[in-house]
Write a protein that holds these residues in place. Sequence first.
Motif, PDB file in Angstrom:
ATOM      1  N   ARG A 126       0.852  -1.180   0.000  1.00 42.52           N
ATOM      2  CA  ARG A 126       0.000   0.000   0.000  1.00 42.52           C
ATOM      3  C   ARG A 126       0.890   1.234   0.000  1.00 42.52           C
ATOM      4  O   ARG A 126       1.291   1.741   1.050  1.00 42.52           O
ATOM      5  N   PRO A 127       1.203   1.755  -1.181  1.00 35.72           N
ATOM      6  CA  PRO A 127       2.034   2.966  -1.252  1.00 35.72           C
ATOM      7  C   PRO A 127       1.300   4.153  -0.655  1.00 35.72           C
ATOM      8  O   PRO A 127       0.074   4.121  -0.468  1.00 35.72           O
ATOM      9  N   SER A 128       2.031   5.197  -0.376  1.00 29.71           N
ATOM     10  CA  SER A 128       1.443   6.374   0.275  1.00 29.71           C
ATOM     11  C   SER A 128       0.382   7.044  -0.584  1.00 29.71           C
ATOM     12  O   SER A 128      -0.480   7.762  -0.061  1.00 29.71           O
ATOM     13  N   VAL A 129       0.426   6.827  -1.897  1.00 24.61           N
ATOM     14  CA  VAL A 129      -0.526   7.478  -2.811  1.00 24.61           C
ATOM     15  C   VAL A 129      -1.815   6.678  -2.974  1.00 24.61           C
ATOM     16  O   VAL A 129      -2.659   7.022  -3.800  1.00 24.61           O
ATOM     17  N   LEU A 130      -1.971   5.613  -2.189  1.00 27.88           N
ATOM     18  CA  LEU A 130      -3.162   4.769  -2.284  1.00 27.88           C
ATOM     19  C   LEU A 130      -3.878   4.752  -0.943  1.00 27.88           C
ATOM     20  O   LEU A 130      -3.252   4.584   0.107  1.00 27.88           O
ATOM     21  N   SER A 131      -5.183   4.924  -0.979  1.00 29.73           N
ATOM     22  CA  SER A 131      -5.995   4.790   0.232  1.00 29.73           C
ATOM     23  C   SER A 131      -7.127   3.809  -0.042  1.00 29.73           C
ATOM     24  O   SER A 131      -7.495   3.567  -1.197  1.00 29.73           O
ATOM     25  N   VAL A 132      -7.661   3.248   1.027  1.00 27.54           N
ATOM     26  CA  VAL A 132      -8.756   2.278   0.919  1.00 27.54           C
ATOM     27  C   VAL A 132     -10.002   2.922   1.506  1.00 27.54           C
ATOM     28  O   VAL A 132     -10.029   3.237   2.702  1.00 27.54           O
ATOM     29  N   PRO A 133     -11.040   3.125   0.706  1.00 27.25           N
ATOM     30  CA  PRO A 133     -12.273   3.743   1.222  1.00 27.25           C
ATOM     31  C   PRO A 133     -12.952   2.836   2.247  1.00 27.25           C
ATOM     32  O   PRO A 133     -12.637   1.653   2.379  1.00 27.25           O
ATOM     33  N   GLN A 134     -13.928   3.394   2.976  1.00 24.35           N
ATOM     34  CA  GLN A 134     -14.758   2.602   3.873  1.00 24.35           C
ATOM     35  C   GLN A 134     -15.524   1.567   3.052  1.00 24.35           C
ATOM     36  O   GLN A 134     -15.970   1.841   1.927  1.00 24.35           O
ATOM     37  N   TRP A 135     -15.700   0.374   3.640  1.00 21.31           N
ATOM     38  CA  TRP A 135     -16.320  -0.695   2.865  1.00 21.31           C
ATOM     39  C   TRP A 135     -17.771  -0.364   2.484  1.00 21.31           C
ATOM     40  O   TRP A 135     -18.270  -0.821   1.458  1.00 21.31           O
ATOM     41  N   PHE A 181     -10.111   0.733  -4.008  1.00 23.87           N
ATOM     42  CA  PHE A 181      -8.881   1.514  -4.117  1.00 23.87           C
ATOM     43  C   PHE A 181      -9.202   2.963  -4.488  1.00 23.87           C
ATOM     44  O   PHE A 181     -10.106   3.227  -5.289  1.00 23.87           O
ATOM     45  N   GLN A 182      -8.441   3.859  -3.920  1.00 19.66           N
ATOM     46  CA  GLN A 182      -8.565   5.264  -4.269  1.00 19.66           C
ATOM     47  C   GLN A 182      -7.165   5.840  -4.418  1.00 19.66           C
ATOM     48  O   GLN A 182      -6.415   5.939  -3.443  1.00 19.66           O
ATOM     49  N   TRP A 183      -6.816   6.197  -5.643  1.00 20.72           N
ATOM     50  CA  TRP A 183      -5.470   6.662  -5.940  1.00 20.72           C
ATOM     51  C   TRP A 183      -5.392   8.181  -5.857  1.00 20.72           C
ATOM     52  O   TRP A 183      -6.263   8.887  -6.370  1.00 20.72           O
ATOM     53  N   ASP A 184      -4.341   8.671  -5.238  1.00 22.13           N
ATOM     54  CA  ASP A 184      -4.067  10.100  -5.195  1.00 22.13           C
ATOM     55  C   ASP A 184      -3.823  10.608  -6.618  1.00 22.13           C
ATOM     56  O   ASP A 184      -3.312   9.883  -7.479  1.00 22.13           O
ATOM     57  N   VAL A 185      -4.178  11.861  -6.865  1.00 24.65           N
ATOM     58  CA  VAL A 185      -4.029  12.424  -8.204  1.00 24.65           C
ATOM     59  C   VAL A 185      -2.567  12.437  -8.658  1.00 24.65           C
ATOM     60  O   VAL A 185      -2.280  12.395  -9.862  1.00 24.65           O
ATOM     61  N   HIS A 186      -1.646  12.439  -7.702  1.00 19.92           N
ATOM     62  CA  HIS A 186      -0.222  12.465  -8.045  1.00 19.92           C
ATOM     63  C   HIS A 186       0.430  11.088  -7.848  1.00 19.92           C
ATOM     64  O   HIS A 186       1.635  11.013  -7.614  1.00 19.92           O
ATOM     65  N   TRP A 187      -0.348  10.036  -7.992  1.00 25.36           N
ATOM     66  CA  TRP A 187       0.162   8.694  -7.722  1.00 25.36           C
ATOM     67  C   TRP A 187       1.369   8.352  -8.592  1.00 25.36           C
ATOM     68  O   TRP A 187       2.266   7.605  -8.181  1.00 25.36           O
ATOM     69  N   GLN A 188       1.405   8.898  -9.810  1.00 25.69           N
ATOM     70  CA  GLN A 188       2.467   8.516 -10.740  1.00 25.69           C
ATOM     71  C   GLN A 188       3.840   8.982 -10.275  1.00 25.69           C
ATOM     72  O   GLN A 188       4.862   8.402 -10.666  1.00 25.69           O
ATOM     73  N   ASN A 189       3.885  10.000  -9.415  1.00 22.13           N
ATOM     74  CA  ASN A 189       5.171  10.455  -8.894  1.00 22.13           C
ATOM     75  C   ASN A 189       5.883   9.346  -8.125  1.00 22.13           C
ATOM     76  O   ASN A 189       7.105   9.196  -8.215  1.00 22.13           O
ATOM     77  N   SER A 190       5.115   8.569  -7.376  1.00 20.55           N
ATOM     78  CA  SER A 190       5.712   7.457  -6.617  1.00 20.55           C
ATOM     79  C   SER A 190       6.309   6.420  -7.554  1.00 20.55           C
ATOM     80  O   SER A 190       7.378   5.874  -7.284  1.00 20.55           O
TER      81      SER A 190
END
Length: 403
Positions: free
Chosen positions: A256-265, A289-298
């Motif tokens: 789980r990279p910092s640019v990824l979050s998991v929404p409430q089920w 899955f919910q990806w940050d808009v800047h996920w590609q930087n990681s």
Amino acid sequence: MADDQSTKKPKQINQQDFSWPLWLILPLYPYGQRRTIREEVVKDTIWTFDQMQGIFYVVVPIRMTVVKLAEEGLLVYAPVAPTPECLRMVEELVAKHGDVKYIILPTISGIEHKVFVAPFAKNFPTAQVFVAPGQWSFPLNLPLSWLGLPAKRTHILPSDCRNTPFAKEFDYEILGPIQLGLGKFAEVAFFHRRSHTLLVTDAVVSVSADPLDIVQLDPYPLLFHAKDSASDMVADHPTNRRKGWQRISLFALYFRPSVLSVPQWAEVFRQATKAPNRSQKAYFGLYPFQWDVHWQNSFEILSGEGRLFVAPILQTLILNRAPRETIDWAEKVANWNFQRIIPCHFDSPIPSKPTEFRQAFSFLEKHPTSERYLLPEEDLQLLRDIDQGLKKTRIVPPPQEKV
């Protein structure tokens, strides 16, 4: 590097060629159907055999390497699933270069490698099998013969590589076994002197921005992870394949990279009702899955400039239990004059110098000579948390101080 184009684009596709009936032993996608791509890395000398496997469509390549011996015959490093297609490709090399003489299992903890050795060896009844020392199994530590390896022709790799029948052509160095509580970790790096090629299992990897050919044979996982929400309809074109591959790589390496979050089920289930495809293949529309808009930087930090690095799980959960031993091993390997590295996962071959290999392990040093090989701490956070949990429960030994 020359490609065996005929293996990538067969004139006729026969699903039986890809059959892997023992998939239940290790139930990973794509389960009972495994495609194989063979590529010639060094002309008439080294070939790689790529297959694909993963969980929840987080698919990564798994690789076998075959080396032609100087006198005659073949050495196989880290076998993959011996499907009819794969075996046919190996037999083509056998017909030209001689029998499979040696089969190497270079790890003790990677079940995704161990599971294929016995069935592969069964197809080459005269081949001698050499395995990394310290083999173990869970929940019971069973003899190798009970795990299907041929008792009369299976040998433990000796600590001194000069005591092997392939010593004229190969050097090797054994890392470990590193004690990990319930289990152990070990890896054997092989150096083929004639071709200046280093073979490793999991120790180092490099990740390209574009998906490898083997992953593109089945683009569904790439397109699944290219979605931004459950309701997305993702077209199959190179941009989306690339996007999906880069996200898969972040998943596979960081969990789980910092640019990824998991929404409430509750939200995940609500979004699933809007999914255009709610079939079983699409996990009934679930996309947690919910990806940050800047996920590609990681990803760009991970893959930039052909970066060679140690996989995060090894950095945070395994090799930090034996930093001095690991550094000593890396320095021995770096004494070889290799020009390329062939790992069992992600990119291959990787143009690399011994100094780059050694510097990839600088994360184990208090004062690293180069920060180019260090990964962002924010992306390692989940693995750090797992490490702390293991430390508190004393499931594994605590990390040791950096050297």
